[in-house]
Design an enzyme around this catalytic site. Structure first.
Site, PDB file in Angstrom:
ATOM      1  N   HIS A   1       0.870  -1.183   0.000  1.00 45.84           N
ATOM      2  CA  HIS A   1       0.000   0.000   0.000  1.00 45.84           C
ATOM      3  C   HIS A   1       0.911   1.239   0.000  1.00 45.84           C
ATOM      4  O   HIS A   1       2.022   1.195   0.529  1.00 45.84           O
ATOM      5  CB  HIS A   1      -0.828  -0.061   1.290  1.00 45.84           C
ATOM      6  CG  HIS A   1      -1.897   0.973   1.419  1.00 45.84           C
ATOM      7  ND1 HIS A   1      -1.632   2.280   1.780  1.00 45.84           N
ATOM      8  CD2 HIS A   1      -3.242   0.905   1.270  1.00 45.84           C
ATOM      9  CE1 HIS A   1      -2.768   2.961   1.846  1.00 45.84           C
ATOM     10  NE2 HIS A   1      -3.764   2.155   1.537  1.00 45.84           N
TER      11      HIS A   1
ATOM     12  N   ASP B   1       3.223  -4.386   7.980  1.00 44.41           N
ATOM     13  CA  ASP B   1       1.970  -3.647   7.864  1.00 44.41           C
ATOM     14  C   ASP B   1       0.833  -4.649   8.084  1.00 44.41           C
ATOM     15  O   ASP B   1       0.516  -5.455   7.207  1.00 44.41           O
ATOM     16  CB  ASP B   1       1.907  -3.017   6.459  1.00 44.41           C
ATOM     17  CG  ASP B   1       0.558  -2.366   6.178  1.00 44.41           C
ATOM     18  OD1 ASP B   1      -0.353  -2.466   7.016  1.00 44.41           O
ATOM     19  OD2 ASP B   1       0.427  -1.771   5.087  1.00 44.41           O
TER      20      ASP B   1
ATOM     21  N   GLN C   1      -4.470  -5.222   7.133  1.00 40.12           N
ATOM     22  CA  GLN C   1      -5.506  -6.142   6.643  1.00 40.12           C
ATOM     23  C   GLN C   1      -5.520  -7.459   7.421  1.00 40.12           C
ATOM     24  O   GLN C   1      -6.441  -8.254   7.251  1.00 40.12           O
ATOM     25  CB  GLN C   1      -5.293  -6.452   5.149  1.00 40.12           C
ATOM     26  CG  GLN C   1      -5.435  -5.253   4.232  1.00 40.12           C
ATOM     27  CD  GLN C   1      -6.865  -4.709   4.167  1.00 40.12           C
ATOM     28  OE1 GLN C   1      -7.832  -5.372   4.554  1.00 40.12           O
ATOM     29  NE2 GLN C   1      -7.011  -3.476   3.710  1.00 40.12           N
TER      30      GLN C   1
ATOM     31  N   LYS D   1     -10.331  -0.506  10.410  1.00 42.93           N
ATOM     32  CA  LYS D   1     -10.601  -1.714   9.608  1.00 42.93           C
ATOM     33  C   LYS D   1     -10.956  -2.893  10.525  1.00 42.93           C
ATOM     34  O   LYS D   1     -11.355  -3.947  10.057  1.00 42.93           O
ATOM     35  CB  LYS D   1      -9.377  -2.074   8.763  1.00 42.93           C
ATOM     36  CG  LYS D   1      -9.040  -1.025   7.702  1.00 42.93           C
ATOM     37  CD  LYS D   1      -7.898  -1.492   6.832  1.00 42.93           C
ATOM     38  CE  LYS D   1      -7.206  -0.381   6.101  1.00 42.93           C
ATOM     39  NZ  LYS D   1      -7.923   0.174   4.960  1.00 42.93           N
TER      40      LYS D   1
ATOM     41  N   CYS E   1      -4.728   2.432  -3.587  1.00 36.46           N
ATOM     42  CA  CYS E   1      -3.494   2.984  -2.984  1.00 36.46           C
ATOM     43  C   CYS E   1      -2.322   2.035  -3.209  1.00 36.46           C
ATOM     44  O   CYS E   1      -1.502   1.817  -2.303  1.00 36.46           O
ATOM     45  CB  CYS E   1      -3.656   3.273  -1.503  1.00 36.46           C
ATOM     46  SG  CYS E   1      -4.909   4.504  -1.148  1.00 36.46           S
TER      47      CYS E   1
HETATM   48  C1  LIG Z   1      -2.435  -2.932   3.589  1.00 39.08           C
HETATM   49  C2  LIG Z   1      -2.771  -1.529   4.010  1.00 39.08           C
HETATM   50  N1  LIG Z   1      -1.827  -0.766   4.557  1.00 39.08           N
HETATM   51  C3  LIG Z   1      -2.076   0.484   4.950  1.00 39.08           C
HETATM   52  C4  LIG Z   1      -3.322   1.046   4.822  1.00 39.08           C
HETATM   53  C5  LIG Z   1      -3.551   2.452   5.287  1.00 39.08           C
HETATM   54  O1  LIG Z   1      -4.436   2.501   6.362  1.00 39.08           O
HETATM   55  P1  LIG Z   1      -4.758   3.875   7.082  1.00 39.08           P
HETATM   56  O2  LIG Z   1      -5.328   4.769   6.009  1.00 39.08           O
HETATM   57  O3  LIG Z   1      -5.742   3.548   8.144  1.00 39.08           O
HETATM   58  O4  LIG Z   1      -3.483   4.418   7.611  1.00 39.08           O
HETATM   59  C6  LIG Z   1      -4.334   0.302   4.239  1.00 39.08           C
HETATM   60  C7  LIG Z   1      -5.674   0.888   4.022  1.00 39.08           C
HETATM   61  O5  LIG Z   1      -6.312   0.694   3.023  1.00 39.08           O
HETATM   62  C8  LIG Z   1      -4.060  -1.022   3.822  1.00 39.08           C
HETATM   63  O6  LIG Z   1      -5.007  -1.789   3.261  1.00 39.08           O
END
Ligand SMILES: Cc1ncc(COP(=O)(O)O)c(C=O)c1O
Length: 415
Positions: free
Chosen positions: A125, A203, A206, A229, A369
């Site tokens: 992401h 990260d 998910q 999430k 993203c």
């Molecule tokens: C794998 C992953 N990393 C990071 C993020 C970013 O999350 P946040 O916007 O809550 O910081 C997302 C959100 O879609 C994601 O799916």
């Protein structure tokens, strides 16, 4: 027709928003990878905190302030326990994006320089790409990518080859891909990174919402996730860090609450975890996330994972019956989280999402993203359906039926 998936947790009624009927139809929410819906218990926890326990934290001596302290720190204890991490190395951030920036600013800027490399994967992401791009540009380091194969998986030899080059200081990678759904073998990857003397950043945005995650067992140096999430409110994220690193790191943001003492020209830092929590924190949101992990714990994360695995299997079967539809990522539901990203020949993903949206079916379309990943996949965007505890096979049926409508509207051939 394939057999209807058995899995249904029967918790839809706990989520008030799902009783809405857009255009007189049930709301079918299949966009939980973007943000999850919230159970009544989370909504109640927020409302009760604000209406009965609200005061600033870590500074009041009157009973109401102590109530607020207990609610905030109590939430931290339960949230840390949810992922089996110590509470004092569990830092509240705004979201996973801020957590990764905290690592990039506080650890990486002090430890990475010219001649060093940061390794990430093609499946990240933007939250786990851009902070490393900026860091590498600023510090004269190199940003390298691990490639994914045709099934959206990482080849283990590639990581070993990269680590053997001897210049990799940090490896940042996702636990579960938000586009491909791939579940990476995090424990094994973190062990290899540690053996090579590099730092691991996972990260978990998910992963934490949909499967049991044991941060201590995974052994990452940093593991980050995001509350919204995981059935919690927006504005609250979590960073679990290795104590030895957190203790030597300078703070990310400075100001109130993160200090031990302040002189005219200098200051000393508070203990962990507050050293990394400058200013008034998101108190009500932390309490709300505490209620969310209580809710998930009551269901049981093994059951949550099995429910989502089974629904994803049903989803993949349904999508396979739609002519011209291509799913990206691992072939089955076992190696993937609760989502499927897809394209349909002759239909733009935004048109797909817009048309099924008219039937009350909420799915995401776009680059998610993950623009570098889209380029690897050779597409500009995909549509994505993702499931959570409140979904049932009927939701998947509604999506598949609605996709047929979309194909008919665009007069695409039947097969
Ligand atoms: C794998 C992953 N990393 C990071 C993020 C970013 O999350 P946040 O916007 O809550 O910081 C997302 C959100 O879609 C994601 O799916």
């Amino acid at each position: 027709m394939p057999p209807v998936a058995e899995s249904s947790l029967e918790v839809r009624g706990d989520f008030p928003i799902l009783s809405r009927r857009p255009n007189g139809r049930p709301l079918i929410y299949l966009d939980s990878a973007s943000t999850s819906q919230k159970p009544q218990s989370v909504i109640d926890a927020l409302a009760t905190h604000l209406s009965e326990h609200n005061a600033n934290v870590h500074r009041g001596v009157y009973p109401l302030a102590q109530d607020a302290d207990a609610a905030f720190e109590g939430a931290r204890t339960r949230i840390a326990a949810f992922t089996n991490a110590p509470a004092d190395t569990t830092i509240f951030t705004k979201n996973v994006t801020e957590a990764i920036n905290l690592i990039a600013y506080s650890w990486a800027r002090a430890n990475i320089g010219p001649g060093d490399a940061v390794l990430i994967t093609q499946a990240e992401h933007h939250a786990n790409i851009v902070p490393w791009q900026v860091l590498c540009r600023e510090r004269g380091a190199e940003l390298r990518y691990l490639q994914i194969d045709g099934h959206g998986e990482l080849a283990p030899e590639q990581l070993q080859r990269e680590l053997a080059r001897g210049d990799v200081r940090l490896v940042a990678f996702t636990h579960v891909s938000n586009v491909l759904g791939t579940i990476n073998p995090v424990e094994q990857i973190c062990a290899e990174i540690r053996a090579a003397g590099a730092i691991s950043v996972v990260d978990g945005a998910q992963a934490v919402p949909q499967m049991p995650v044991n941060v201590s067992r995974i052994g990452a140096d940093f593991y980050a996730w995001t509350g919204h999430k995981a059935l919690g409110p927006t504005g609250i994220g979590v960073l679990h860090g290795r104590r030895e690193l957190l203790e030597t790191m300078e703070p990310f943001l400075t100001g109130g609450d993160m200090i031990a003492s302040v002189q005219e020209q200098d200051a000393t830092w508070n203990d962990l975890p507050w050293k990394f929590e400058a200013g008034t924190p998101a108190v009500a949101e932390a309490v709300g996330l505490g209620a969310a992990v209580d809710y998930l714990t009551a269901i049981g994360m093994d059951r949550v994972r099995e429910h989502e695995r089974s629904l994803t299997s049903y989803l993949l079967d349904g999508l396979a019956r739609v002519p011209g539809l291509r799913v990206v990522g691992p072939p089955g539901a076992d190696g993937r989280g609760g989502l499927a990203s897809f394209t349909i020949e002759g239909l733009h993903p935004h048109d797909i999402a817009e048309i099924v949206g008219r039937d009350g079916v909420c799915i995401r379309a776009g680059h998610h993203c993950a623009q570098p990943l889209m380029r690897c996949l050779g597409v500009g965007s995909t549509a994505r359906a993702s499931v959570s505890v409140y979904n049932s096979p009927a939701d998947i049926d509604a999506l598949i039926e609605s996709l047929s409508t979309a194909r008919e509207l665009f007069k695409l051939p039947a097969a």
